[in-house]
Design an enzyme around this catalytic site. Structure first.
Site, PDB file in Angstrom:
ATOM      1  N   THR A 131       0.893  -1.093  -0.184  1.00 60.57           N
ATOM      2  CA  THR A 131      -0.012   0.102   0.135  1.00 60.57           C
ATOM      3  C   THR A 131       0.795   1.242  -0.038  1.00 60.57           C
ATOM      4  O   THR A 131       1.972   1.274   0.505  1.00 60.57           O
ATOM      5  CB  THR A 131      -0.833   0.045   1.168  1.00 60.57           C
ATOM      6  OG1 THR A 131      -1.514   1.422   1.493  1.00 60.57           O
ATOM      7  CG2 THR A 131      -0.093  -0.324   2.591  1.00 60.57           C
ATOM      8  N   ASP A 132       0.222   2.349  -0.504  1.00 63.70           N
ATOM      9  CA  ASP A 132       1.133   3.664  -0.586  1.00 63.70           C
ATOM     10  C   ASP A 132       1.108   4.029   1.151  1.00 63.70           C
ATOM     11  O   ASP A 132       1.982   4.940   1.477  1.00 63.70           O
ATOM     12  CB  ASP A 132       0.372   4.771  -1.075  1.00 63.70           C
ATOM     13  CG  ASP A 132      -0.961   5.045  -1.138  1.00 63.70           C
ATOM     14  OD1 ASP A 132      -1.788   4.275  -0.044  1.00 63.70           O
ATOM     15  OD2 ASP A 132      -1.516   6.041  -1.502  1.00 63.70           O
ATOM     16  N   GLU A 133       0.348   3.638   1.976  1.00 66.71           N
ATOM     17  CA  GLU A 133       0.218   4.194   3.529  1.00 66.71           C
ATOM     18  C   GLU A 133       1.683   3.530   4.172  1.00 66.71           C
ATOM     19  O   GLU A 133       1.959   4.125   4.892  1.00 66.71           O
ATOM     20  CB  GLU A 133      -0.747   3.419   4.096  1.00 66.71           C
ATOM     21  CG  GLU A 133      -2.167   3.695   3.444  1.00 66.71           C
ATOM     22  CD  GLU A 133      -3.319   3.757   4.662  1.00 66.71           C
ATOM     23  OE1 GLU A 133      -3.122   3.443   5.888  1.00 66.71           O
ATOM     24  OE2 GLU A 133      -4.277   3.790   4.104  1.00 66.71           O
ATOM     25  N   TYR A 156      -1.946  -0.626  11.133  1.00 62.38           N
ATOM     26  CA  TYR A 156      -2.150  -1.253   9.863  1.00 62.38           C
ATOM     27  C   TYR A 156      -0.650  -0.986   9.140  1.00 62.38           C
ATOM     28  O   TYR A 156      -0.181  -1.878   8.274  1.00 62.38           O
ATOM     29  CB  TYR A 156      -3.310  -0.921   9.222  1.00 62.38           C
ATOM     30  CG  TYR A 156      -3.315  -1.234   7.795  1.00 62.38           C
ATOM     31  CD1 TYR A 156      -3.456  -2.282   7.213  1.00 62.38           C
ATOM     32  CD2 TYR A 156      -3.165  -0.090   6.571  1.00 62.38           C
ATOM     33  CE1 TYR A 156      -3.242  -2.659   5.672  1.00 62.38           C
ATOM     34  CE2 TYR A 156      -3.150  -0.312   5.285  1.00 62.38           C
ATOM     35  CZ  TYR A 156      -3.271  -1.588   4.747  1.00 62.38           C
ATOM     36  OH  TYR A 156      -3.549  -1.921   3.442  1.00 62.38           O
ATOM     37  N   LYS A 160       2.452  -3.548   7.374  1.00 65.63           N
ATOM     38  CA  LYS A 160       2.449  -3.724   5.926  1.00 65.63           C
ATOM     39  C   LYS A 160       3.843  -3.223   5.645  1.00 65.63           C
ATOM     40  O   LYS A 160       4.501  -3.664   4.686  1.00 65.63           O
ATOM     41  CB  LYS A 160       1.717  -2.687   4.967  1.00 65.63           C
ATOM     42  CG  LYS A 160       0.072  -3.311   5.090  1.00 65.63           C
ATOM     43  CD  LYS A 160      -0.310  -4.296   4.561  1.00 65.63           C
ATOM     44  CE  LYS A 160      -0.152  -4.467   3.086  1.00 65.63           C
ATOM     45  NZ  LYS A 160      -0.505  -5.528   2.512  1.00 65.63           N
TER      46      LYS A 160
END
Ligand code: NAD
Ligand code: DAU
Length: 358
Positions: A131-133, A156, A160
């Site tokens: 993810t970009d997060e 989260y 990741k």
């Protein structure tokens, strides 16, 4: 090809995409958590190149057994706990699935490839969907590049980020052919109704408050799910092992803009004036349901993706623009209210506020 998390939102869209656009036999490996359901795979369950295995990616014995039985040359790892709000309320499953589970997928692959010859090992690919997060957040300007340092904000995104580091470590240390994709917010059919777009659609239809965290000015970079799937397939087949590829459509919108757009589309396709739930609340338009609530703790301000690498190296282009993608999505939910009802009943979920950390 093994597709973990294939019973979830992006996974089920990817399974369809892969069955349509490749000759692979597609084996979905999924634990069927609250976010995964066989309801999402009904349309492919009789496909001759489809199989399903219920398993936990954090269970090394089970995963080793599945690798042995199916002898995959492609693995795509979607399986994850994915909802930021839930990670604030309870991080433990995020550590277990996202971190330990990703390690298990890598370790099982390493063990499986020990018995293979050099050609087979070098043809093998494991694509980890990230993810970009992991990059944290941006202020008003700038983009996330593949070289942006990782700075995750939530449990989260931290889980990741840790998983991505482990993927890189297995590439560098053991020469495992891994690829990572880092994508921005997806929208489209089959998204579990805890995420912004489906929860707003369903709450509006039932004349429930449309919860806006903080002041609604946080920005996300939205991509139609099919475009994410085509990017993953391109990266899987043609990506360079050891590399990350950002995927995103340069569709930045504030949360308020998203909610306003959904309200407008609902007025067009299911007018509030003809909706008995709205009449019962004495409200004339869906926009009247907008309600500002306490912010998400640690709320990332803005995400925006530079996807030049996947465009230039792999020739990927998104096909859907936001206007048509969001209208199609709203219509999909309106046409699939039975699915919405069934999945919420199956998972005992009623769209309550999550993620206050209290
Ligand atoms: P989702 O929550 O809809 O689905 C997750 C799936 O994983 C479910 O089918 C669930 O049953 C399965 N799963 C969870 N834990 C498991 C375990 N221990 N073993 C096996 N299966 C398990 O998720 P999604 O939105 O489709 O996201 C898929 C992937 O894409 C995730 O890795 C997520 O981090 C990533 N991603 C999502 C977005 C987005 O906007 N949704 C954007 C970028 C990246
Ligand atoms: O950027 C990619 C990520 O996008 C993925 O890695 C995650 O798995 C996925 O869930 C998504 O994370 P977000 O936190 O951005 O998505 P969510 O739909 O939960 O929230 C989108 C924005 O809307 C965010 O700024 C919080 C806000 N929000 C969310 C909900 C559910 C609201 O204002 N009200 C809501 O009711």
């Amino acid at each position: 090809m093994i597709v973990t998390g294939g019973a979830g939102f992006i996974g089920t869209n990817f399974v369809r995409h892969a069955l349509k656009n490749t000759d692979y036999r597609v084996v979905v490996l999924d634990k069927l958590t609250y976010a995964g359901s066989l309801l999402n795979l009904k349309q492919v369950e009789n496909h001759e190149r489809y199989a399903f295995e219920q398993a936990d990616i954090a269970d090394l014995d089970a995963i080793e057994d599945i690798y042995q039985r199916y002898q995959p040359d492609r693995v795509v790892n979607f399986a994850a706990e994915t909802h930021v709000d839930r990670s604030i309320d309870g991080p433990e499953p995020f550590v277990r699935t996202n971190l330990v589970g990703t390690w298990v997928m890598l370790e099982a692959a390493r063990r499986y490839l020990r018995d293979k010859n050099e050609d087979e090992a070098s043809a093998f690919r494991l694509l980890h969907v990230s993810t970009d997060e992991v990059y944290g957040d941006l202020d008003e300007t700038g983009l996330f590049h593949e070289t942006t340092p990782y700075a995750p904000s939530s449990p989260y995104s931290a889980s990741k980020a840790g998983a991505d580091h482990m993927v890189h470590a297995y590439h560098r240390t053991y020469g495992l052919n891994t690829i990572i994709t880092n994508c921005s917010n997806n929208y489209g059919p089959f998204q579990f109704p805890e995420k912004l777009i489906p929860v707003v659609i369903l709450n509006a239809l039932e004349a429930k408050d449309l919860r806006i965290y903080g002041d609604g000015s946080n920005i996300r970079d939205w991509l139609y799910v099919e475009d994410h799937c085509s990017g993953i397939l391109k990266a899987l087949e043609n990506g360079r092992p050891g590399r990350n590829y950002n995927i995103g459509g340069r569709n930045e919108r504030t949360n308020l803009q998203i909610i306003d757009r959904i309200c407008k589309l609902l007025e067009k396709h299911r007018p509030a004036a003809e909706n008995p739930a709205m009449q019962a609340r004495g409200l004339k338009q869906y926009a009247d349901l907008k309600t500002f609530v306490e912010d998400r703790p640690g709320h990332d301000l803005r995400y925006a993706i530079d996807a030049d690498r996947i465009r230039e190296e792999l020739g990927w282009e998104p096909k859907h623009n936001f206007d048509s993608g969001i209208e199609h999505t709203v219509k999909w939910y309106l046409d699939n209210l039975d699915w919405c009802k069934d999945i919420q009943e199956e998972k005992n979920y009623n769209r309550e506020r999550l993620g206050t950390g209290k």
